[in-house]
Enzyme design. Structure first.
Site, PDB file in Angstrom:
ATOM      1  CG  MET A 292     -11.714  -2.848   5.239  1.00  0.00           C
ATOM      2  SD  MET A 292     -10.160  -2.572   4.430  1.00  0.00           S
ATOM      3  CE  MET A 292      -8.982  -1.632   5.801  1.00  0.00           C
TER       4      MET A 292
ATOM      5  CG  HIS B 264      -3.851  -1.735  -1.455  1.00  0.00           C
ATOM      6  ND1 HIS B 264      -4.820  -2.485  -1.669  1.00  0.00           N
ATOM      7  CD2 HIS B 264      -4.146  -0.984  -0.406  1.00  0.00           C
ATOM      8  CE1 HIS B 264      -6.021  -2.009  -0.919  1.00  0.00           C
ATOM      9  NE2 HIS B 264      -5.570  -1.123   0.019  1.00  0.00           N
TER      10      HIS B 264
ATOM     11  CG  MET C 220      -8.536   6.838   2.458  1.00  0.00           C
ATOM     12  SD  MET C 220      -7.936   7.046   4.067  1.00  0.00           S
ATOM     13  CE  MET C 220      -6.876   5.514   4.038  1.00  0.00           C
TER      14      MET C 220
ATOM     15  CG  ASP D  18      -6.122  -2.805   3.307  1.00  0.00           C
ATOM     16  OD1 ASP D  18      -4.955  -2.363   4.109  1.00  0.00           O
ATOM     17  OD2 ASP D  18      -6.821  -1.966   2.735  1.00  0.00           O
TER      18      ASP D  18
ATOM     19  CB  SER E 287      -0.813   0.096   1.361  1.00  0.00           C
ATOM     20  OG  SER E 287      -1.435   1.219   1.250  1.00  0.00           O
TER      21      SER E 287
ATOM     22  CG  ASP F 190      -5.012   2.439   1.096  1.00  0.00           C
ATOM     23  OD1 ASP F 190      -5.957   1.541   0.944  1.00  0.00           O
ATOM     24  OD2 ASP F 190      -4.133   2.185   1.425  1.00  0.00           O
TER      25      ASP F 190
ATOM     26  CG  HIS G 292      -9.172  -0.306  -0.199  1.00  0.00           C
ATOM     27  ND1 HIS G 292      -8.627  -0.304   0.908  1.00  0.00           N
ATOM     28  CD2 HIS G 292     -10.574  -0.187  -0.226  1.00  0.00           C
ATOM     29  CE1 HIS G 292      -9.470  -0.281   1.835  1.00  0.00           C
ATOM     30  NE2 HIS G 292     -10.811  -0.552   1.319  1.00  0.00           N
TER      31      HIS G 292
ATOM     32  CG  MET H  53     -11.445   3.056   2.221  1.00  0.00           C
ATOM     33  SD  MET H  53      -9.876   3.038   2.892  1.00  0.00           S
ATOM     34  CE  MET H  53      -8.734   3.156   1.556  1.00  0.00           C
TER      35      MET H  53
HETATM   36  C1  DX5 Z   1      -6.319   1.599   5.765  1.00  0.00           C
HETATM   37  C2  DX5 Z   1      -5.786   1.135   4.342  1.00  0.00           C
HETATM   38  C3  DX5 Z   1      -4.803   0.390   4.370  1.00  0.00           C
HETATM   39  C4  DX5 Z   1      -3.550   0.756   5.024  1.00  0.00           C
HETATM   40  C5  DX5 Z   1      -2.794  -0.581   5.404  1.00  0.00           C
HETATM   41  O1  DX5 Z   1      -7.742   2.078   5.857  1.00  0.00           O
HETATM   42  O2  DX5 Z   1      -7.028   0.540   3.734  1.00  0.00           O
HETATM   43  O3  DX5 Z   1      -4.647  -0.136   2.873  1.00  0.00           O
HETATM   44  O4  DX5 Z   1      -2.548   1.344   3.789  1.00  0.00           O
HETATM   45  O5  DX5 Z   1      -1.641  -0.047   6.206  1.00  0.00           O
HETATM   46  P1  DX5 Z   1      -0.837  -0.782   7.083  1.00  0.00           P
HETATM   47  O6  DX5 Z   1      -0.517  -2.307   6.321  1.00  0.00           O
HETATM   48  O7  DX5 Z   1       0.143  -0.173   7.780  1.00  0.00           O
HETATM   49  O8  DX5 Z   1      -2.047  -1.342   8.308  1.00  0.00           O
HETATM   50 ZN    ZN Z   2      -6.377  -0.232   1.759  1.00  0.00          ZN
END
Ligand code: DX5
Ligand code: ZN
Length: 221
Positions: free
Chosen positions: A136, A32, A36, A174, A8, A34, A65, A67
């Site tokens: 998650m 990956h 948000m 994740d 990620s 993220d 991903h 969110m």
């Molecule tokens: C959190 C993200 C993850 C995040 C994971 O909401 O969806 O993808 O990057 O980070 P680690 O591996 O540090 O928990």
């Molecule tokens: Zn993620």
């Protein structure tokens, strides 16, 4: 069941994303990303323009991903922007079947994500619409959180469901995935592992990916 690792970039250096992507290009399977929006989760990261730019700069396929609120409106554009996989949250989608079909019709893999407290059972009949289920293992929003062991029974139940229905669905985890926790996830049946801080917090990100893969492969047998 092939083990795949998806580092990620949330834990990478955002000023040097192309270099950070290149650092794991030969060891990882996916990158990956993220997305948000500060509404679905209390954090703001990046959106379509950066995904478009990363798609041009990175060799690994992008595992987006989302969110965000209103994924029904936005998800197809991420597939169009070149993402190899687009995952929407069940808690945010109003028309998941339509949106998943639209992601697929743009040529990307379609994923459905569930927060730790969201049960898998109501989504069992959607398996044919999916290429990946993301469970998650932290509350979404931030990297570097502690792995939630309470999700392990759901990982097991989901693997059984996928097996019973003979569905060609990958099972991704994740959040808090590290050398310490990855074996538990693999034993429970996960096959795609997102890792942010465990990869980009390491001195040698490529070496960290290899170490995670080795542990998961050993645990999955
Ligand atoms: C959190 C993200 C993850 C995040 C994971 O909401 O969806 O993808 O990057 O980070 P680690 O591996 O540090 O928990
Ligand atoms: Zn993620």
């Amino acid at each position: 069941m092939a083990i795949q690792i998806s580092p990620s970039i949330l834990s990478a250096d955002f000023a040097h994303l192309a270099d950070e992507a290149a650092a794991v290009a030969d060891s990882a399977d996916w990158l990956h990303v993220d997305v948000m929006d500060n509404h679905f989760v209390p954090n703001l990261t990046l959106g379509l323009p950066i995904v478009e730019a990363l798609h041009k700069a990175a060799t690994l396929p992008l595992d987006c991903h989302l969110m965000i609120e209103d994924p029904d409106r936005w998800a197809p554009a991420y597939a169009e922007a070149g993402a190899g996989s687009v995952t929407i949250h069940a808690e945010a989608a109003r028309a998941p079947v339509r949106t998943l079909r639209s992601i697929r019709s743009q040529g990307a893999r379609a994923g459905l994500a569930l927060n730790p407290a969201t049960p898998i059972e109501p989504y069992a009949d959607l398996l044919p619409e999916l290429d990946m289920l993301l469970l998650m293992t932290v509350e979404p929003g931030f990297g570097g959180q502690k792995f939630l062991d309470v999700v392990l029974p759901k990982i097991r139940r989901t693997r059984e469901l996928i097996r019973d229905r003979e569905a060609a669905v990958w099972l991704q985890v994740d959040g808090g995935v590290s050398e310490e926790t990855i074996e538990r996830c693999a034993e429970a049946g996960a096959d795609v592992f997102v890792a942010g801080s465990a990869v980009y917090g390491a001195q040698d990100p490529a070496g960290a990916v290899e170490a995670l893969r080795a542990r998961a492969e050993r645990a999955a047998g």
